[in-house]
Design an enzyme around this catalytic site. Structure first.
Site, PDB file in Angstrom:
ATOM      1  N   PHE A   9     -36.014  16.748  31.577  1.00  0.00           N
ATOM      2  CA  PHE A   9     -34.777  16.733  33.392  1.00  0.00           C
ATOM      3  C   PHE A   9     -35.697  17.242  33.805  1.00  0.00           C
ATOM      4  O   PHE A   9     -36.737  18.142  33.650  1.00  0.00           O
ATOM      5  CB  PHE A   9     -34.048  17.405  32.591  1.00  0.00           C
ATOM      6  CG  PHE A   9     -32.418  17.033  31.551  1.00  0.00           C
ATOM      7  CD1 PHE A   9     -31.325  16.429  32.867  1.00  0.00           C
ATOM      8  CD2 PHE A   9     -31.649  16.656  30.863  1.00  0.00           C
ATOM      9  CE1 PHE A   9     -30.485  16.175  32.335  1.00  0.00           C
ATOM     10  CE2 PHE A   9     -31.586  16.647  30.181  1.00  0.00           C
ATOM     11  CZ  PHE A   9     -30.620  15.916  30.598  1.00  0.00           C
ATOM     12  N   ASP A  10     -35.684  16.714  34.969  1.00  0.00           N
ATOM     13  CA  ASP A  10     -36.820  17.091  36.243  1.00  0.00           C
ATOM     14  C   ASP A  10     -35.336  18.006  36.529  1.00  0.00           C
ATOM     15  O   ASP A  10     -34.948  17.878  35.874  1.00  0.00           O
ATOM     16  CB  ASP A  10     -37.101  16.218  37.177  1.00  0.00           C
ATOM     17  CG  ASP A  10     -36.960  16.101  38.603  1.00  0.00           C
ATOM     18  OD1 ASP A  10     -37.996  17.419  38.709  1.00  0.00           O
ATOM     19  OD2 ASP A  10     -36.218  15.707  39.740  1.00  0.00           O
ATOM     20  N   MET A  11     -35.739  18.445  37.829  1.00  0.00           N
ATOM     21  CA  MET A  11     -34.477  18.974  38.042  1.00  0.00           C
ATOM     22  C   MET A  11     -33.837  19.199  39.223  1.00  0.00           C
ATOM     23  O   MET A  11     -32.558  19.049  39.722  1.00  0.00           O
ATOM     24  CB  MET A  11     -35.061  20.713  37.751  1.00  0.00           C
ATOM     25  CG  MET A  11     -33.763  21.592  37.842  1.00  0.00           C
ATOM     26  SD  MET A  11     -34.000  23.327  38.088  1.00  0.00           S
ATOM     27  CE  MET A  11     -34.661  23.980  39.985  1.00  0.00           C
ATOM     28  N   LYS A 145     -47.360  17.146  39.518  1.00  0.00           N
ATOM     29  CA  LYS A 145     -46.633  15.586  39.394  1.00  0.00           C
ATOM     30  C   LYS A 145     -47.498  15.150  40.479  1.00  0.00           C
ATOM     31  O   LYS A 145     -47.626  15.489  42.057  1.00  0.00           O
ATOM     32  CB  LYS A 145     -44.943  15.512  39.334  1.00  0.00           C
ATOM     33  CG  LYS A 145     -44.464  16.477  38.025  1.00  0.00           C
ATOM     34  CD  LYS A 145     -42.882  15.954  38.433  1.00  0.00           C
ATOM     35  CE  LYS A 145     -42.420  16.834  37.757  1.00  0.00           C
ATOM     36  NZ  LYS A 145     -40.735  17.253  37.906  1.00  0.00           N
ATOM     37  N   ASP A 170     -35.488  11.994  40.058  1.00  0.00           N
ATOM     38  CA  ASP A 170     -35.037  10.942  40.800  1.00  0.00           C
ATOM     39  C   ASP A 170     -36.744  11.002  41.356  1.00  0.00           C
ATOM     40  O   ASP A 170     -36.319  10.278  42.873  1.00  0.00           O
ATOM     41  CB  ASP A 170     -33.980  12.303  41.484  1.00  0.00           C
ATOM     42  CG  ASP A 170     -34.399  13.335  41.593  1.00  0.00           C
ATOM     43  OD1 ASP A 170     -34.728  13.235  43.037  1.00  0.00           O
ATOM     44  OD2 ASP A 170     -35.581  14.291  41.641  1.00  0.00           O
TER      45      ASP A 170
END
Length: 234
Positions: A9-11, A145, A170
């Site tokens: 997961f990204d947060m 990133k 996202d």
């Protein structure tokens, strides 16, 4: 798709509603410093480390404008909003997806450009501390990133191969990082387009109108919310 052994997961904007909080901080600060602010400005910068966000601002608005002052102010406004709310609010389907992963013995990891202490704070706010198996934070890697380092670090920590993992993101920076890491990605857009935009003295010097189309084209899958990922994994 192939069997998933690791869910990454990204947060911000993916697990929690922090995208809306951040955009409000961008907008408040843009008003203070008189910058043009659009939804795509936020989308182009989100998911990146602090240093890369500032570099991105310079690319968008030019090196000669006071973008550092603007960024400092954004951070201040965001902190004030966070202190007022004392919540970051779970995204739709987050709990169900984590529970599903646990039931299938899929490792649950977080790979976020945010620093570790802030990640821990958000997890504690939303009572998720004990649901995450591994965390790699932005202050633990040299290249944020869209470089692949943060996702590869999660794989390294868990002993899971990139081809056995699935990234949930996202941001365009996150999708690019997953692609570079050789990990399949799911784009779940953090829609903030109902929030206002503004004109300003300091205007965009770069055309980013097609940014969202590029983001969608780069991901392996697109889903409306986290709950829909359960069907994808099944």
């Amino acid at each position: 798709m192939e069997t998933v052994k690791l869910l990454i997961f990204d947060m911000d904007g993916l697990m929690f509603e922090t995208g809306r909080l951040s955009y409000q901080a961008y907008l408040k600060s843009a008003e203070k410093h008189d910058f043009e602010m659009t939804h795509n400005v936020y989308y182009s910068l989100t998911g990146k480390t602090e240093s890369n966000i500032r570099k991105g601002m310079a690319e968008l608005y030019g090196e000669t404008v006071p973008y550092n002052e603007w960024r400092d102010s954004i951070n201040d406004f965001k902190e004030k909003l966070l202190q007022e709310e004392q919540r970051v609010y779970k995204k739709k389907g987050l709990v169900e997806l984590i529970q599903f992963a646990k039931s299938k013995e899929i490792i649950v990891g977080i790979a976020s450009s945010t620093d570790r202490e802030r990640i821990k704070e958000y997890l504690q706010m939303e009572d998720l501390t004990h649901d995450i198996d591994v965390i790699v934070a932005g202050d633990e890697i040299s290249n944020g990133k869209p470089c692949p380092d943060i996702f590869l670090k999660v794989c390294e920590k868990t002993g899971i191969l990139p081809e056995e993992a699935l990234v949930l993101e996202d941001s365009i920076a996150g999708i690019e990082a997953a692609n570079c890491a050789g990990i399949k990605s799911v784009l779940i857009e953090d829609d903030i387009t109902d929030l206002p935009v503004r004109d300003g003295r300091y205007k965009l010097q770069k055309d980013i109108s097609s940014l969202k189309k590029l983001q969608k084209a780069s991901s392996d899958y697109q889903r409306q919310n986290l709950k829909e990922v359960i069907k994808l994994i099944k």
